[in-house]
Design an enzyme around this catalytic site. Sequence first.
Site, short mmCIF file in Angstrom:
data_model
loop_
_atom_site.label_atom_id
_atom_site.label_comp_id
_atom_site.label_asym_id
_atom_site.label_seq_id
_atom_site.Cartn_x
_atom_site.Cartn_y
_atom_site.Cartn_z
N HIS A 1 0.96 -1.47 -0.11
CA HIS A 1 -0.04 -0.15 -0.03
C HIS A 1 1.02 1.26 -0.16
CE1 HIS A 1 -3.27 -2.76 2.10
NE2 HIS A 1 -3.16 -2.93 0.83
N SER A 2 1.83 1.25 -0.78
CA SER A 2 2.87 2.37 -0.84
C SER A 2 2.28 3.76 -1.27
CB SER A 2 4.07 2.23 -1.73
OG SER A 2 4.72 0.93 -1.30
#
Length: 607
Positions: A534-535
Amino acid sequence: MSHSILSEFDIVFAGGGATACVVAGRLAACDPSLRILILEAGQHTLNKPIHVQPYQYPFNQLPTSTTVTFNIGNPSPRLNGRAPIVPSGRCVGGGSCVNFMVYTRAPASDYDDWGVNGWESENLIPLMKKLETYEVQPDHPTHGNNGPIKVSSGGCELGVSDEFIQVGTTYHKRRYADDTNDLETCNTYSPWRKYIDGTTGRRSDAAHHYVYNQAHNPNLQVWDGKRVKRVIFEDKRAVGVEFTSDPVSCPDADQSSSIARALKLVVICGGAFGSPTILERSGIGAEAVLKRCGIQQLVNLPGVGENYRDHNIAFVPYLAADEAVTMDALWRGESIVQESLAQWNSSGKSLIAQNGIDSTIKWRPDNEELKAMGPIFQPHWKEFFQDRPDKAVAIFGALAGYGAQLSRPLILPPRNYITAGYFTLYPVSVGSVHINVVENDKEGIDFTTGFLDDSSDIVPLDFMYKKTREIFRRMASYRGEIAAGHPDFPEGSAAACREASGPVDINAPDIVYTAEDDEAISQFHRDVVQTAWHSLGTCAMKPEEDRGVVDARLNVYGVSNLKVADMSISPLNVGTNTYSTALLIGERAAMIIAEDLGINCVDLTRV
């Protein structure tokens, strides 16, 4: 190096991930005469089984995979010297074609917290509804009925999820809610819906549902295997991009550069890793970063590549009963795959249309749990969570199976497994992503994850190991722990891992952990905690003086005709698996670009 100008377009997208597909697809449908080019380093995903058959999602994470980029972080003492590896989507459709397909939405207040004009939740909720068809329950007030992205319960139900919910609502004393994604509900045990089409049983990704469905439009071009090097400027006005054949997707191709001209707009959609590094190669960023790489600075924008955020996840495996229905046999490639495929091809049903994850809780600790978590977490709780009842500290759920590709690969005998997965939603720690020159003038990345840098971030993880273990050992399918996938408890510990003939009684006492056991749990997390994929945040939509990179209209500060549209613009973390936010950013970006270009389109404003 030779440069050839291939052709001119109105809009060029640098990167073809989930958000790029949404924006390009919406604009092309709105005005089919617009000449749009998407340049994507990875390959096409059209109708490829690894992308459209939901059960295959773990295979995108294999070390040999070319559908993701394995971004290697700097070693960290907080991770016991490990260099964390963070994969990001690397194909047309990006993360939407390789993710776990779990349907999660952030609380509406997360978007209000951004404090950005036009991005308030009241403006975004109509777009959240517009992008989806919520097949689970038609006419739900916060869900959509006619959008391109389908949401369903998948191709068959798994009993393991019922067990997880039953123990959660009794032993863990939380209530049940059918929908924990209505933008405010949390702390309930709930079914975990999926980005899977309930009719066809196929993954519901952005590539197929926004771009490939417009193959009839010759003006919407997608060139795969093309790596964008930099944006080309004339007097600080973006006029195109320079790109080469990607060496991974096209190892035998000519590596000379080409130029695609953009008459109206360049949109960078490279994600949390690609977007800041494209900007830096284009001369936009912090002076020190550009100087060490020998790049002439065009705009001093020190926020580029800063503000990296993610969620921290751990997977903990357990033994499961022989009669439990899990994904294990499919993932091992046993004969059940052929039977399941036959059913999937005819009806869209079977385990092929499953991700193995059917139940979840967006968890907030109660007073007793908060006390047990100790003093280090308290300041973060009081400052951020206490007065915001819609904000969960973490998400955890039950995975019916053991996906060795998803975490530490353990060599396990062929049998059934169940896995506890838990991740924190608003960790305090922040990292950064920059370009760097490595040996022989080759470009690398200087990537610091920041994972567990703040001492409060490990506390909920340590607590969730204990809580999920208590839940799992009360589930009917439980048959013990796999010691190699758990903390290394000292000899004689009450927490020692062992096989079991069945679950403990629902009212059995909890395991009592000593200080040494607690230390073993912390060390375990420093050894195994990883990205939740989930960058975000590295081209933050904030004021320039606050180290922002883009404004509320997604314009990069200091230049014209250049926007960024992807998860990198998110200024703060969001309490969700991020696909839902990537889609939302795409819908909003399409509206903004249409307004900027004077495209009058009913489809973009009608919800």
